[in-house]
Write a protein that holds these residues in place. Structure first.
Motif, PDB file in Angstrom:
ATOM      1  N   LEU A  10       0.812  -1.221   0.000  1.00 26.86           N
ATOM      2  CA  LEU A  10       0.000   0.000   0.000  1.00 26.86           C
ATOM      3  C   LEU A  10       0.846   1.273   0.000  1.00 26.86           C
ATOM      4  O   LEU A  10       0.296   2.380   0.080  1.00 26.86           O
ATOM      5  N   GLU A  22      -6.843   4.333   4.677  1.00 29.13           N
ATOM      6  CA  GLU A  22      -8.016   4.386   3.796  1.00 29.13           C
ATOM      7  C   GLU A  22      -7.670   5.060   2.467  1.00 29.13           C
ATOM      8  O   GLU A  22      -8.098   4.608   1.402  1.00 29.13           O
ATOM      9  N   TYR A  25      -5.552   2.739   0.376  1.00 29.19           N
ATOM     10  CA  TYR A  25      -6.362   1.629  -0.146  1.00 29.19           C
ATOM     11  C   TYR A  25      -7.098   2.035  -1.414  1.00 29.19           C
ATOM     12  O   TYR A  25      -7.078   1.307  -2.423  1.00 29.19           O
ATOM     13  N   ARG A  29      -5.831   0.718  -5.280  1.00 26.63           N
ATOM     14  CA  ARG A  29      -6.818   0.018  -6.117  1.00 26.63           C
ATOM     15  C   ARG A  29      -7.021   0.771  -7.425  1.00 26.63           C
ATOM     16  O   ARG A  29      -7.185   0.160  -8.481  1.00 26.63           O
ATOM     17  N   VAL A  88      -3.525  -5.785  -2.935  1.00 26.38           N
ATOM     18  CA  VAL A  88      -3.883  -4.527  -2.289  1.00 26.38           C
ATOM     19  C   VAL A  88      -5.073  -4.730  -1.352  1.00 26.38           C
ATOM     20  O   VAL A  88      -5.070  -4.250  -0.212  1.00 26.38           O
ATOM     21  N   CYS A  89      -6.073  -5.457  -1.805  1.00 32.97           N
ATOM     22  CA  CYS A  89      -7.256  -5.707  -0.969  1.00 32.97           C
ATOM     23  C   CYS A  89      -6.893  -6.537   0.260  1.00 32.97           C
ATOM     24  O   CYS A  89      -7.335  -6.240   1.376  1.00 32.97           O
ATOM     25  N   TYR A  92      -4.898  -4.378   2.801  1.00 35.78           N
ATOM     26  CA  TYR A  92      -5.737  -3.443   3.556  1.00 35.78           C
ATOM     27  C   TYR A  92      -6.417  -4.142   4.735  1.00 35.78           C
ATOM     28  O   TYR A  92      -6.395  -3.643   5.866  1.00 35.78           O
ATOM     29  N   LYS A  96      -5.845  -3.501   8.678  1.00 34.15           N
ATOM     30  CA  LYS A  96      -7.019  -3.042   9.414  1.00 34.15           C
ATOM     31  C   LYS A  96      -7.367  -3.997  10.554  1.00 34.15           C
ATOM     32  O   LYS A  96      -8.085  -3.632  11.493  1.00 34.15           O
TER      33      LYS A  96
END
Length: 417
Positions: A10, A22, A25, A29, A88-89, A92, A96
């Motif tokens: 990220l 955030e 992210y 994306r 990337v997903c 995150y 988190k």
């Protein structure tokens, strides 16, 4: 994927806020949004699934660029953008701390993730703590000695027996609990490894002696590790578990789920943030590609500064790739220094001197020196191959970001037309 790796995916600094997370992210994306990069190449589902499987199995995965000399092409960018979007997903949700998120992937350098699939997250966390404790059980010899000394004072063997039982349970019990088959067959495995090592040395006449000598040496050393350093069993398992049949079979089952969920994530992001950007980018790109080079360059320069300001993620991705390339140079320089030392030693070893009467003769054996050079080159060849592939991997990441920046410029030009 570790938290440090997720942070690098990220492009986040070591210290970041929730707002930074955030923002990164959304930005990453956007940078890897697959439909944008698929404007230049067809989406290949079978190949992407093949690479997703390889990514799970290889603990140092590098996307294989088709042409190492020419660099990344449109197909490379399209396929890797999809894989990176999935990363990337996952990154995150890892940062988190989303406990309800199922990544549908394993990593060859993450035994805890593999244990989570086999035994659940709570059991996996317990196993990781036990593995960490196993590396320190030799310190328990101190309280064990104290306990046996205490038996003299209390005139009872009970304290020493209890301490011995605890030591055995922790010193050998933890490796047995975590990797029972590896524990039970560790010494026979050492014998087999010794036989293989011996078979690689010696001529036909001496090969049998080489096998016997190496087998004996390996059995002695592996027995010492088994008795004194049983945590080595866990370390060796961590280095090779990604090649085992059960791990590969589970990865094969996860790949379709991982791919399908990434498709859903791509669609959700496109619906929420992208709108009709892909159509705009295609239309504007087709239009400006027909202009003369000077007019096209001037038009792109007009909007490029604004695009960079509104979308800093492209620059961050390029900077991260450059930083990783610089870090790789340290390893490359180490290899070159190692080459230099090996070549100097070969040159020194190739010279022999002897006395011929009253004259001292110095002789240089060129064939011997060349043979040592070749053996060294063969030994480090895979390291240089790794450096070359890693360099191209970072070039690919930077090229994807530049391509996405160009397409964002096209979108902005479309809105201005």
């Amino acid at each position: 994927m570790t938290k440090d790796e997720a942070r690098k995916v990220l492009c986040l600094p070591e210290r970041y806020t929730q707002e930074d997370l955030e923002r990164a992210y959304i930005g990453q994306r956007d940078a890897y949004y697959p439909p944008m990069h698929e404007l230049f190449s067809k989406h290949d589902e079978a190949y992407i699934k093949e690479q997703m499987l390889e990514q799970m199995r290889d603990n140092s995965y590098i996307y294989p660029v088709e042409d190492m000399e020419k660099g990344p092409n449109g197909r490379d960018k399209a396929q890797y953008a999809f894989i990176r979007f999935a990363d990337v997903c996952d990154a995150y949700h890892i940062l988190k701390g989303d406990k309800d998120y199922v990544p549908y992937r394993l990593d060859g350098d993450d035994p805890e993730g593999y244990w989570s699939v086999l035994h659940g997250k709570a059991n996996a966390a317990l196993r990781m703590k036990a593995a960490a404790l196993s590396r320190r059980t030799l310190w328990l010899l101190i309280p064990l000695l104290v306990a046996w000394i205490a038996t003299v004072g209390v005139q009872s063997l009970l304290p020493g027996m209890i301490a011995t039982a605890v030591f055995i349970a922790l010193h050998w019990g933890i490796p047995f609990w975590l990797t029972p088959m590896d524990f039970l067959f560790y010494i026979p495995k050492g014998l087999w490894e010794g036989m293989k090592e011996g078979a690689d040395h010696g001529l036909c006449i001496t090969k049998l002696y080489s096998i016997i000598f190496c087998s004996l040496g390996f059995v002695i050393w592996w027995t010492v590790k088994f008795l004194i350093l049983p945590y080595k069993i866990l370390e060796e398992w961590e280095l090779e578990f990604q090649d085992r049949r059960d791990y590969v079979r589970r990865c094969e089952k996860l790949v379709p789920l991982h791919y399908a969920r990434t498709k859903e994530q791509v669609a959700a992001f496109g619906k929420e943030y992208m709108g009709n950007k892909v159509e705009k980018a295609r239309s504007a790109y087709m239009t400006i590609s027909k202009w003369n080079p000077q007019a096209r360059s001037e038009a792109l320069e007009e909007v490029e500064a604004l695009v960079k300001k509104q979308n800093p993620q492209y620059g961050c991705t390029i900077s991260q790739a450059k930083s990783d390339t610089r870090d790789l140079r340290f390893f490359e320089n180490y290899l070159k220094e190692k080459d230099e030392r090996a070549y100097k030693f070969a040159e020194w070893a190739a010279y022999t001197s002897y006395d011929y009467g009253n004259v001292s003769v110095l002789k240089y054996d060129e064939d011997f020196a060349n043979s040592m050079h070749e053996r060294h080159d063969e030994k480090v060849k895979h390291s240089y191959d790794y450096v070359d592939r890693k360099k191209m991997h970072y070039v690919l990441q930077a090229e994807i970001a530049r391509q996405r920046q160009l397409l964002e410029c096209c979108v902005m030009l479309h809105d201005m037309m």
